[in-house]
Design an enzyme around this catalytic site. Structure first.
Site, PDB file in Angstrom:
ATOM      1  N   ILE A 482       1.798  45.287  11.959  1.00  0.00           N
ATOM      2  CA  ILE A 482       1.896  44.671  13.291  1.00  0.00           C
ATOM      3  C   ILE A 482       3.323  44.279  13.646  1.00  0.00           C
ATOM      4  CG2 ILE A 482      -0.434  43.808  13.733  1.00  0.00           C
ATOM      5  CD1 ILE A 482       0.321  41.192  12.411  1.00  0.00           C
ATOM      6  N   GLY A 483       4.200  44.362  12.723  1.00  0.00           N
ATOM      7  CA  GLY A 483       5.573  44.011  13.070  1.00  0.00           C
ATOM      8  C   GLY A 483       6.458  44.057  11.854  1.00  0.00           C
ATOM      9  N   GLY A 485      10.088  41.934  10.376  1.00  0.00           N
ATOM     10  CA  GLY A 485      11.082  40.884  10.614  1.00  0.00           C
ATOM     11  C   GLY A 485      12.078  40.825   9.479  1.00  0.00           C
ATOM     12  N   GLY A 486      12.842  39.737   9.432  1.00  0.00           N
ATOM     13  CA  GLY A 486      13.890  39.593   8.431  1.00  0.00           C
ATOM     14  C   GLY A 486      13.348  39.669   7.012  1.00  0.00           C
ATOM     15  N   ASP A 600      15.141  27.878  13.002  1.00  0.00           N
ATOM     16  CA  ASP A 600      15.079  29.205  13.612  1.00  0.00           C
ATOM     17  C   ASP A 600      14.038  29.231  14.731  1.00  0.00           C
ATOM     18  OD1 ASP A 600      15.954  31.776  13.946  1.00  0.00           O
ATOM     19  OD2 ASP A 600      14.734  32.632  12.332  1.00  0.00           O
TER      20      ASP A 600
HETATM   21  P1  ADP Z   1      11.086  37.482  12.331  1.00  0.00           P
HETATM   22  O1  ADP Z   1      11.657  37.568  10.952  1.00  0.00           O
HETATM   23  O2  ADP Z   1      11.782  38.369  13.325  1.00  0.00           O
HETATM   24  O3  ADP Z   1      10.922  36.078  12.814  1.00  0.00           O
HETATM   25  P2  ADP Z   1       8.437  37.828  11.343  1.00  0.00           P
HETATM   26  O4  ADP Z   1       8.630  38.512  10.044  1.00  0.00           O
HETATM   27  O5  ADP Z   1       8.128  36.386  11.301  1.00  0.00           O
HETATM   28  O6  ADP Z   1       9.645  38.123  12.302  1.00  0.00           O
HETATM   29  O7  ADP Z   1       7.271  38.539  12.137  1.00  0.00           O
HETATM   30  C1  ADP Z   1       7.349  39.898  12.544  1.00  0.00           C
HETATM   31  C2  ADP Z   1       6.237  40.189  13.510  1.00  0.00           C
HETATM   32  O8  ADP Z   1       4.978  39.929  12.939  1.00  0.00           O
HETATM   33  C3  ADP Z   1       6.355  39.364  14.779  1.00  0.00           C
HETATM   34  O9  ADP Z   1       6.367  40.279  15.845  1.00  0.00           O
HETATM   35  C4  ADP Z   1       5.121  38.551  14.864  1.00  0.00           C
HETATM   36  O10 ADP Z   1       4.575  38.701  16.135  1.00  0.00           O
HETATM   37  C5  ADP Z   1       4.180  39.166  13.835  1.00  0.00           C
HETATM   38  N1  ADP Z   1       3.571  38.077  13.076  1.00  0.00           N
HETATM   39  C6  ADP Z   1       4.168  37.257  12.197  1.00  0.00           C
HETATM   40  N2  ADP Z   1       3.299  36.343  11.720  1.00  0.00           N
HETATM   41  C7  ADP Z   1       2.107  36.610  12.310  1.00  0.00           C
HETATM   42  C8  ADP Z   1       0.808  36.001  12.256  1.00  0.00           C
HETATM   43  N3  ADP Z   1       0.576  34.953  11.479  1.00  0.00           N
HETATM   44  N4  ADP Z   1      -0.174  36.527  12.999  1.00  0.00           N
HETATM   45  C9  ADP Z   1       0.071  37.592  13.804  1.00  0.00           C
HETATM   46  N5  ADP Z   1       1.266  38.194  13.916  1.00  0.00           N
HETATM   47  C10 ADP Z   1       2.279  37.720  13.186  1.00  0.00           C
END
Ligand code: ADP
Length: 773
Positions: A482-483, A485-486, A600
């Site tokens: 779903i995504g 991140g760092g 953050d």
């Molecule tokens: P970043 O490091 O850019 O803050 P994250 O690693 O926290 O990003 O998250 C990456 C993606 O995963 C984000 O787009 C967020 O929407 C999704 N995401 C993170 N945690 C959750 C969660 N608990 N439920 C649904 N989606 C999540």
């Protein structure tokens, strides 16, 4: 009836028996609520069966389920018949050091074992008996003696995990003395009644908080519950209250067995009001217990107090250094009131020999109320620690807040640094050992797997086996990504019990990875709040670092503002989301865990659940703030996200809570303008949202930067108030910026202005000015 002289569970006196006779229909109703399986009720030293509260206590000489060696035992009858029950008219006497009762067909699993003692007048002075009782090497009673002054029976109750289909109870007279017992109960109870991490327990207190005595007639497992009057610190701080509705909404069968219905129908309730001219924010109960033994504290709750769902949440404390947010609806588990649930805490009192439990009001709750329905205190028996007085061991156990991550850190070899840095100072004579957030009784395993129960792992150290995460994410199926991140990729997943989760998997090359991982676990296992994303567990197996969170169905706030296909959010909803996030952030700064700086804050770290409830996420960069009042900042290398960074922090490298306030101000502008905090495609003077937006607010032209889709939706007063809050948050100097509490109050006011048609007439003072702290 006189109080029992020792830590025993009371047996009912004559008056209680009469109460039972007055309410037989209630007994019938309750007995169908919790079913028990194999059961043995033994009338010791007799061949007669005696009916006692719906159970037939079969004489031990005629029972075919109990055996003992006749040679070493004798029977004794009372000179005077008991007013309580005929089970107290006879006793079996054991004189040999190897005397035992053997019970067959007990079944495997958790049993309640009750030993009844009443030193009635007779030729063998029973009150002189001094003995131990044990089960397969596990001492239940040591140097036990029932004084002759006892005018009511003493019942010692245990939860014992029995792995074989027979139970051998050994009675060992001390010196030249003897042992005796009047009656014995052994019955199999549903799994989960004793948590997996504390399978053997001895009950010391069972309290019906806010109600009268509940007799064993009114409890499906024949427990009796004492009123809390003798244990509450300030009786005026809370009031007894009873539910007007009688039907409880149990979530499952186990919950039906956890306490009497009557316990859930009464509570001690506290609310923000003045009692005798004094404002109380906490109510505390304390109990004298064995020093340095580990105890399971089970707090029972049932909400008949809230005016409506989602309006009352509060804190449960043990001593003053552990707290747990009690928010029955925050987890979306309950969609109705009157749902019984419980929390288990593991507590190891120091030399004070006191277990202290409190409930405390939260000013973030819509109605500032708190309640408690029942309390059970049970000493954990059978583990080495329970008898261990060694202070060093004691200290290492008390870290407890993240016992799992401590273990993990040992693996990574940095335990010392971590433990010293983040551990709360040890209090002189007490310690919380391991908080076990068994939300609504989560101590019961949902499904056993070859490597144990998933659910059970959540509660002690939060570890989840890697195999479970593979199962949940279908081996990290790309379709569930779903995504990213760092920290690494984020996957959607479903645990075996159906819980939807988001799994963050560290990138192997991530430099930040481990420190973010440990910070996230440290911070999130300290706190729980309706507006903070909950950490369900973590895994550090092989080379994997995995964090498992509650799944936030609607993704991030940013996804709903720009560059996405989601429908746009109306103004009211945007305000509610900002208010939710402000609540979460205020809790981080000022809540019981205290002084946590997120570092953050940005729109991608504010996530939305299926009902668009905002929750702050991603604590990997967060810092635990000043340790005492005299410190005002933490010095740290600058971290965070460009576009949200507090300029003062950037200059001085001194981090304060106000850095989060600044970043939150940027989020407020993002929400208003629906554009990124940095947009390099725009001309230089427009690229930085904070700089650009603030010029419009200052010049009184805020309406020119409002997201065009909101045209005509925003009440001008609400908009002005909102602009003011954003402006205050974005002040250059941190001391000029408001606290998150003030931001929260002003945003709530902006929402109120938006919602009321009379909004135009409301005096436009800041709420924090109207109600100064
Ligand atoms: P970043 O490091 O850019 O803050 P994250 O690693 O926290 O990003 O998250 C990456 C993606 O995963 C984000 O787009 C967020 O929407 C999704 N995401 C993170 N945690 C959750 C969660 N608990 N439920 C649904 N989606 C999540």
């Amino acid at each position: 009836m006189a109080k029992l002289p020792i830590h025993g569970v009371h047996a009912p006196g004559l008056t209680l028996f009469l109460i039972f006779l007055q309410y037989p229909p209630l007994l019938l109703a309750l007995s169908s609520s919790c079913t028990i399986q194999t059961k043995h009720f033994i009338n010791c030293g007799s061949s007669n069966s005696v009916n006692y509260f719906t159970r037939d206590f079969v004489g031990d000489t005629s029972s075919d389920s109990v055996s003992f060696s006749e040679q070493n035992t004798s029977t004794q009858s009372s000179d005077q018949l008991s007013s309580v029950s005929a089970i107290y008219d006879t006793a079996r006497i054991f004189r040999s050091p190897s005397s035992q009762y053997v019970l067959d067909r007990t079944g495997k699993g958790t049993h309640i074992v009750r030993l009844h003692f009443f030193p009635f007048g007779s030729s063998s002075n029973l009150s002189e008996a001094l003995f131990n009782v044990s089960v397969k090497g596990l001492t239940l009673l040591s140097n036990f003696q029932v004084p002759s002054s006892t005018d009511s029976p003493v019942v010692e109750e245990f939860f014992l995990s029995i792995s074989r289909a027979r139970l051998v109870l050994r009675f060992s007279p001390q010196g030249s003395s003897f042992a005796f017992i009047n009656a014995l109960e052994v019955f199999l109870v549903p799994d989960g009644l004793a948590p997996y991490y504390a399978p053997n327990l001895r009950t010391t207190y069972r309290i019906n908080v806010g109600g009268g005595e509940v007799t064993l007639a009114n409890d499906s497992l024949w427990r009796s519950w004492d009123p809390d009057d003798d244990y509450i610190h300030v009786p005026n701080a809370a009031q007894n209250s009873s539910s007007y509705e009688s039907a409880l909404h149990y979530q499952d069968d186990l919950d039906k067995c956890l306490a009497s219905e009557l316990v859930y129908q009464t509570a001690k309730v506290m609310s923000v009001n003045f009692t005798n001219g004094q404002l109380y924010r906490n109510t505390t109960w304390s109990f004298k217990v064995s020093t340095n033994a580990r105890h399971l504290v089970r707090a029972h709750f049932c909400d008949f107090v809230s005016p409506s769902l989602n309006t009352v949440y509060f804190n449960l404390y043990s001593y003053d250094n552990f707290s747990e947010l009690i928010d029955p609806y925050g987890k979306k588990v309950f969609r109705q009131r009157l749902v019984p649930f419980h929390y288990d805490l593991l507590v190891k009192p120091g030399s004070s020999g006191l277990v202290k439990v409190s409930i405390g009001l939260l000013n973030t709750s819509m109605y500032q109320q708190a309640y408690l329905n029942g309390l059970e205190i049970m000493v954990i028996i059978g583990s080495k620690d329970s008898e261990d007085d060694n202070q060093n061991k004691h200290v290492s156990l008390m870290i407890g807040l993240v016992s799992g991550s401590i273990a993990l850190l040992c693996i990574f070899g940095s335990a010392a640094i971590f433990g010293c840095k983040y551990r709360k100072p040890k209090r002189a004579d007490m310690s919380v050992w391991t908080p076990s957030p068994a939300f609504r009784g989560g101590s019961k395993p949902t499904e056993q797997t070859s490597h144990g129960s998933v659910a059970s792992n959540f509660h002690l150290g939060l570890t989840i086996p890697l195999a479970e995460i593979h199962f949940a994410t279908n081996n990290f199926d790309g379709k569930l990504l779903i995504g990213s991140g760092g920290f690494g990729n984020v996957y959607r997943g479903t645990l075996r019990d159906g819980t939807k989760v988001a799994v963050k998997r560290s990138k192997p090359e991530s430099e930040q990875g481990f420190s973010e991982f440990q910070t996230e676990i440290t911070v999130l296992s300290k706190i729980r709040h309706r507006h903070l994303v909950s950490l369900i567990g973590y895994c550090a197996e092989r080379s994997e670092m995995l964090l498992v969170y509650e799944f936030m169905e609607k993704g991030s706030l940013r996804d709903h503002l720009y560059n996405s296909d989601f429908p746009f959010l109306p103004w009211n909803q945007r305000l509610e989301i900002c208010i939710g996030a402000a609540r979460g952030l205020n809790y981080l700064h000022k809540g019981v865990a205290g002084g946590i700086i997120h570092r953050d804050i940005k729109s991608t770290n504010i996530l939305l659940d299926e009902n668009y409830v905002a929750k702050v996420a991603d604590f990997g960069l967060s810092k635990l703030g000043p340790l005492d009042q005299s410190q005002t900042h933490v010095s740290t290398a600058v971290k965070g996200t460009f576009g949200y960074l507090d300029p003062e922090y950037f200059k001085t490298q001194q981090l304060t809570e106000k850095s989060d306030v600044y970043s939150f101000g940027v989020v407020l502008l993002e929400v208003l303008c629906a554009r990124p905090s940095i947009d390099p495609s725009l001309p230089r003077e427009q690229a930085n949202l904070a700089e650009w937006g603030i010029t419009f607010i200052k010049s009184g032209n805020i309406e020119q930067i409002v997201d065009p889709v909101l045209a005509g939706q925003i009440n001008p007063n609400s908009l002005r108030k909102y602009g003011e809050v954003a402006e205050k948050c974005l002040q250059e100097e941190d001391k000029e910026r408001p606290s998150m509490r003030d931001v929260l109050l002003d945003l709530e006011y902006a929402l109120q202005l938006q919602q009321t048609t009379a909004g135009m007439d409301i005096c436009e003072m800041s709420i924090s000015e109207i109600f100064p702290r």
